[in-house]
Design a protein around this motif. Structure first.
Motif, PDB file in Angstrom:
ATOM      1  N   LEU A 247       0.227  -1.195  -0.065  1.00 26.47           N
ATOM      2  CA  LEU A 247      -0.084   0.136  -0.048  1.00 26.47           C
ATOM      3  C   LEU A 247       1.016   1.270   0.105  1.00 26.47           C
ATOM      4  CD1 LEU A 247      -2.669  -0.791   2.492  1.00 26.47           C
ATOM      5  CD2 LEU A 247      -2.878  -0.354   0.450  1.00 26.47           C
ATOM      6  N   SER A 248       1.595   1.403   0.499  1.00 27.43           N
ATOM      7  CA  SER A 248       2.589   2.046   0.637  1.00 27.43           C
ATOM      8  C   SER A 248       3.411   2.904  -0.404  1.00 27.43           C
ATOM      9  CB  SER A 248       3.885   1.904   1.776  1.00 27.43           C
ATOM     10  OG  SER A 248       4.245   1.386   1.537  1.00 27.43           O
ATOM     11  N   THR A 249       4.026   1.228  -1.281  1.00 26.95           N
ATOM     12  CA  THR A 249       4.622   1.674  -2.438  1.00 26.95           C
ATOM     13  C   THR A 249       3.710   2.380  -3.883  1.00 26.95           C
ATOM     14  OG1 THR A 249       3.960  -0.625  -2.696  1.00 26.95           O
ATOM     15  CG2 THR A 249       6.662  -0.030  -2.088  1.00 26.95           C
ATOM     16  N   SER A 250       2.424   2.134  -3.222  1.00 26.79           N
ATOM     17  CA  SER A 250       0.929   2.512  -4.208  1.00 26.79           C
ATOM     18  C   SER A 250       0.687   3.932  -3.745  1.00 26.79           C
ATOM     19  CB  SER A 250      -0.276   1.292  -4.443  1.00 26.79           C
ATOM     20  OG  SER A 250      -0.159   0.465  -4.525  1.00 26.79           O
ATOM     21  N   GLU A 251       1.150   4.091  -3.193  1.00 26.11           N
ATOM     22  CA  GLU A 251       1.066   5.927  -2.476  1.00 26.11           C
ATOM     23  C   GLU A 251      -0.165   5.272  -2.091  1.00 26.11           C
ATOM     24  OE1 GLU A 251       2.611   9.096  -5.353  1.00 26.11           O
ATOM     25  OE2 GLU A 251       4.541   7.931  -5.906  1.00 26.11           O
ATOM     26  N   PHE A 252      -0.638   4.489  -1.427  1.00 28.05           N
ATOM     27  CA  PHE A 252      -2.368   5.277  -0.960  1.00 28.05           C
ATOM     28  C   PHE A 252      -2.080   5.173   0.490  1.00 28.05           C
ATOM     29  CE2 PHE A 252      -5.524   2.590   0.990  1.00 28.05           C
ATOM     30  CZ  PHE A 252      -6.846   3.180   1.003  1.00 28.05           C
ATOM     31  N   ASP A 253      -2.866   6.275   0.862  1.00 26.95           N
ATOM     32  CA  ASP A 253      -3.182   7.275   2.529  1.00 26.95           C
ATOM     33  C   ASP A 253      -3.404   6.293   2.996  1.00 26.95           C
ATOM     34  OD1 ASP A 253      -0.829   8.885   1.093  1.00 26.95           O
ATOM     35  OD2 ASP A 253      -2.428  10.364   0.171  1.00 26.95           O
ATOM     36  N   GLY A 254      -4.188   5.906   3.399  1.00 31.88           N
ATOM     37  CA  GLY A 254      -5.282   4.867   4.226  1.00 31.88           C
ATOM     38  C   GLY A 254      -4.860   3.277   4.533  1.00 31.88           C
ATOM     39  N   ILE A 255      -3.888   3.684   4.707  1.00 35.91           N
ATOM     40  CA  ILE A 255      -3.100   2.444   5.296  1.00 35.91           C
ATOM     41  C   ILE A 255      -3.870   1.172   6.187  1.00 35.91           C
ATOM     42  CG2 ILE A 255      -1.352   0.771   5.222  1.00 35.91           C
ATOM     43  CD1 ILE A 255       0.847   2.723   4.032  1.00 35.91           C
ATOM     44  N   GLY A 256      -4.251   2.374   7.979  1.00 35.70           N
ATOM     45  CA  GLY A 256      -4.842   1.770   8.591  1.00 35.70           C
ATOM     46  C   GLY A 256      -6.967   1.365   7.935  1.00 35.70           C
ATOM     47  N   ILE A 257      -7.078   2.082   7.018  1.00 36.75           N
ATOM     48  CA  ILE A 257      -8.283   1.757   6.594  1.00 36.75           C
ATOM     49  C   ILE A 257      -8.139   0.282   6.594  1.00 36.75           C
ATOM     50  CG2 ILE A 257     -10.496   2.055   5.288  1.00 36.75           C
ATOM     51  CD1 ILE A 257      -9.551   5.416   5.375  1.00 36.75           C
ATOM     52  N   VAL A 258      -7.386  -0.193   5.519  1.00 35.73           N
ATOM     53  CA  VAL A 258      -7.341  -1.054   4.705  1.00 35.73           C
ATOM     54  C   VAL A 258      -7.020  -2.739   6.059  1.00 35.73           C
ATOM     55  CG1 VAL A 258      -6.275  -2.719   3.378  1.00 35.73           C
ATOM     56  CG2 VAL A 258      -6.655  -0.161   2.339  1.00 35.73           C
ATOM     57  N   THR A 259      -6.118  -2.156   6.538  1.00 36.87           N
ATOM     58  CA  THR A 259      -5.441  -3.259   7.677  1.00 36.87           C
ATOM     59  C   THR A 259      -6.071  -3.479   8.725  1.00 36.87           C
ATOM     60  OG1 THR A 259      -4.360  -1.361   8.664  1.00 36.87           O
ATOM     61  CG2 THR A 259      -2.974  -2.812   7.250  1.00 36.87           C
ATOM     62  N   GLY A 260      -7.170  -2.206   9.499  1.00 36.52           N
ATOM     63  CA  GLY A 260      -8.199  -2.468  10.636  1.00 36.52           C
ATOM     64  C   GLY A 260      -9.164  -3.400   9.955  1.00 36.52           C
ATOM     65  N   SER A 261      -9.883  -3.366   8.212  1.00 42.13           N
ATOM     66  CA  SER A 261     -10.753  -3.824   7.729  1.00 42.13           C
ATOM     67  C   SER A 261     -10.923  -5.245   8.079  1.00 42.13           C
ATOM     68  CB  SER A 261     -11.171  -2.885   6.272  1.00 42.13           C
ATOM     69  OG  SER A 261     -11.574  -1.276   6.182  1.00 42.13           O
ATOM     70  N   ILE A 262      -9.409  -5.446   7.790  1.00 43.38           N
ATOM     71  CA  ILE A 262      -8.680  -6.745   7.051  1.00 43.38           C
ATOM     72  C   ILE A 262      -8.276  -7.145   8.427  1.00 43.38           C
ATOM     73  CG2 ILE A 262      -7.242  -8.375   6.160  1.00 43.38           C
ATOM     74  CD1 ILE A 262      -6.083  -6.913   4.529  1.00 43.38           C
ATOM     75  N   PHE A 263      -8.472  -7.024   9.344  1.00 45.43           N
ATOM     76  CA  PHE A 263      -8.625  -7.271  10.765  1.00 45.43           C
ATOM     77  C   PHE A 263      -9.785  -7.504  11.743  1.00 45.43           C
ATOM     78  CE2 PHE A 263      -8.466  -6.139  15.434  1.00 45.43           C
ATOM     79  CZ  PHE A 263      -8.081  -7.095  16.108  1.00 45.43           C
ATOM     80  N   ILE A 264     -10.652  -6.277  11.421  1.00 48.71           N
ATOM     81  CA  ILE A 264     -12.381  -7.020  11.271  1.00 48.71           C
ATOM     82  C   ILE A 264     -12.858  -8.199  10.861  1.00 48.71           C
ATOM     83  CG2 ILE A 264     -14.449  -6.598  11.802  1.00 48.71           C
ATOM     84  CD1 ILE A 264     -13.024  -3.185  11.689  1.00 48.71           C
ATOM     85  N   VAL A 265     -12.713  -8.096   9.762  1.00 51.20           N
ATOM     86  CA  VAL A 265     -13.018  -9.892   8.622  1.00 51.20           C
ATOM     87  C   VAL A 265     -12.603 -10.774   9.245  1.00 51.20           C
ATOM     88  CG1 VAL A 265     -13.009 -10.600   6.318  1.00 51.20           C
ATOM     89  CG2 VAL A 265     -13.420  -8.337   6.176  1.00 51.20           C
ATOM     90  N   ILE A 266     -10.853 -10.895   9.296  1.00 53.13           N
ATOM     91  CA  ILE A 266     -10.712 -11.802  10.156  1.00 53.13           C
ATOM     92  C   ILE A 266     -10.748 -12.732  11.622  1.00 53.13           C
ATOM     93  CG2 ILE A 266      -7.859 -13.116  10.866  1.00 53.13           C
ATOM     94  CD1 ILE A 266      -7.141 -11.624   8.336  1.00 53.13           C
ATOM     95  N   VAL A 267     -11.118 -10.945  12.314  1.00 56.80           N
ATOM     96  CA  VAL A 267     -11.340 -11.475  13.734  1.00 56.80           C
ATOM     97  C   VAL A 267     -12.792 -12.147  13.571  1.00 56.80           C
ATOM     98  CG1 VAL A 267     -12.275 -10.505  15.942  1.00 56.80           C
ATOM     99  CG2 VAL A 267     -10.179 -10.099  14.570  1.00 56.80           C
ATOM    100  N   LEU A 268     -13.911 -11.630  12.943  1.00 56.04           N
ATOM    101  CA  LEU A 268     -15.034 -12.160  12.651  1.00 56.04           C
ATOM    102  C   LEU A 268     -15.744 -13.639  12.261  1.00 56.04           C
ATOM    103  CD1 LEU A 268     -16.893  -8.892  11.753  1.00 56.04           C
ATOM    104  CD2 LEU A 268     -16.867 -10.176  13.881  1.00 56.04           C
ATOM    105  N   VAL A 269     -14.769 -13.726  10.636  1.00 59.80           N
ATOM    106  CA  VAL A 269     -14.957 -14.726   9.913  1.00 59.80           C
ATOM    107  C   VAL A 269     -14.169 -16.248  10.836  1.00 59.80           C
ATOM    108  CG1 VAL A 269     -14.558 -15.939   7.938  1.00 59.80           C
ATOM    109  CG2 VAL A 269     -15.084 -13.422   8.305  1.00 59.80           C
ATOM    110  N   PHE A 270     -12.199 -15.760  11.263  1.00 62.07           N
ATOM    111  CA  PHE A 270     -11.956 -16.644  11.315  1.00 62.07           C
ATOM    112  C   PHE A 270     -11.551 -16.026  13.494  1.00 62.07           C
ATOM    113  CE2 PHE A 270     -10.748 -15.868   6.788  1.00 62.07           C
ATOM    114  CZ  PHE A 270     -11.014 -16.809   6.568  1.00 62.07           C
ATOM    115  N   ARG A 271     -12.102 -16.997  13.887  1.00 59.63           N
ATOM    116  CA  ARG A 271     -12.166 -16.309  15.150  1.00 59.63           C
ATOM    117  C   ARG A 271     -10.942 -17.348  15.499  1.00 59.63           C
ATOM    118  NH1 ARG A 271     -17.090 -14.885  17.529  1.00 59.63           N
ATOM    119  NH2 ARG A 271     -16.123 -14.724  19.466  1.00 59.63           N
ATOM    120  N   LYS A 272     -10.285 -18.307  15.666  1.00 54.00           N
ATOM    121  CA  LYS A 272      -9.342 -18.623  15.870  1.00 54.00           C
ATOM    122  C   LYS A 272      -7.864 -18.611  15.308  1.00 54.00           C
ATOM    123  CE  LYS A 272     -11.367 -22.301  18.310  1.00 54.00           C
ATOM    124  NZ  LYS A 272     -11.139 -24.336  18.034  1.00 54.00           N
TER     125      LYS A 272
END
Length: 313
Positions: A247-272
């Motif tokens: 994401l940083s090499t793609s010059e994307f500023d919202g890195i926290g939004i993407v990583t946070g969204s992935i974190f939420i999905v994994i926690v909800l779908v893959f509980r372990k």
């Protein structure tokens, strides 16, 4: 293709995440202060390399030992608590280390950081990132081996019993606080190995290394991979570091939004976590293939339950 500097970052963060999982997944203590050990080792390793001229493996070991030493008084005060109280005490100590690093500008460089850390070993220049990766990787592997040996030992089994039921462990005669303290110090030592190697790899140590968000990133990696799986932290580190780099090499500023969204999905779908879910899916098939359903020597100890941060002290 993963470039050597990114691969080295993944290795360092993987060891850091494993050190956090040793405390969280196998001892049941959630620490938000491990940046203190990662960052203090980064500074000490850099200072030893710059001012004393030690070979980088010796400098990294010196930084890790320093992290273990400062973990003794911190752990002595913190392990008497549990849940959110333990997390807040470790966070408070980490912020204290951050304040010292920021104010002690003559030594740490303050906001400018400690710059110009050499990558040398017995007079051999290791400035080439490809060469340094293969020279520094054995340090990470030794750290991972140490963590694996700890959790597979009788000591590790006692830690799991303390995590599951500390009152019963006390009734059986185990000094719970002493075991927790030793686990805390060992975890800090592994975090120090990772932090020192990270600073040598980058040739730089900054205040970011001792800031509380560094601890939060390590905890996120452990949760993504799977709490109490040990190797889940390696997967979480690889995922987070590579995603941040992409994401940083793609010059994307919202890195926290993407990583946070992935974190939420994994926690909800893959509980372990990723590793924990995959292990549970494959375990029945592997068990059917073994005579008598015996466990293989590589099976992990019992997975950790989700930590209750609201539990009373």
């Amino acid at each position: 293709m993963i470039y050597p500097p990114i691969a080295m970052d993944i290795a360092c963060w993987a060891l850091f995440a494993v050190s956090v999982d040793l405390l969280l997944g196998f001892t049941g203590l959630l620490s938000f202060g491990h940046a203190a050990f990662w960052g203090s080792s980064a500074y000490v390793s850099g200072l030893l390399a710059v001012h004393v001229g030690l070979p980088f493996p010796v400098a990294v070991l010196g930084g890790a030992l320093f992290a273990a030493v400062i973990a003794v008084p911190i752990g002595y005060l913190a392990v008497r608590l549990s849940g959110i109280y333990f997390a807040m005490v470790t966070l408070a100590f980490a912020q204290m280390i951050y304040f010292i690093a920021n104010q002690w500008r003559d030594v740490t460089g303050g906001e400018n950081g400690l710059q110009g850390i050499p990558r040398e070993m017995f007079g051999v220049d290791l400035s080439d990132s490809f060469v340094f990766y293969y020279v520094g990787l054995p340090i990470v592997l030794l750290g991972l081996l140490l963590a694996w040996r700890i959790v597979r030992s009788p000591f590790g089994r006692v830690l799991v019993s303390i995590r599951d039921n500390p009152s019963r462990a006390r009734a059986l005669g185990y000094p719970v606080d002493r075991y927790r303290l030793l686990s805390f110090v060992l975890s800090a030592f592994l975090a120090g190995l990772a932090g020192g190697l990270f600073a040598i790899s980058h040739g730089f140590a900054s205040l970011q290394e001792v800031y509380w968000t560094t601890s939060g990133n390590a905890v996120m990696m452990v949760v993504l991979g799977g709490i109490g799986t040990l190797w889940g932290g390696v997967i979480g580190a690889a995922l987070v570091v590579q995603l941040n780099d992409y994401l940083s090499t793609s010059e994307f500023d919202g890195i926290g939004i993407v990583t946070g969204s992935i974190f939420i999905v994994i926690v909800l779908v893959f509980r372990k976590g990723i590793w924990g879910t995959a292990r549970d899916l494959l375990a029945p098939r592997l068990k059917r293939k073994r005579p008598g359903g015996a466990k293989s020597p590589g099976d992990d100890p019992a997975p950790a339950p989700a930590p209750d941060v609201n539990a009373p002290a």
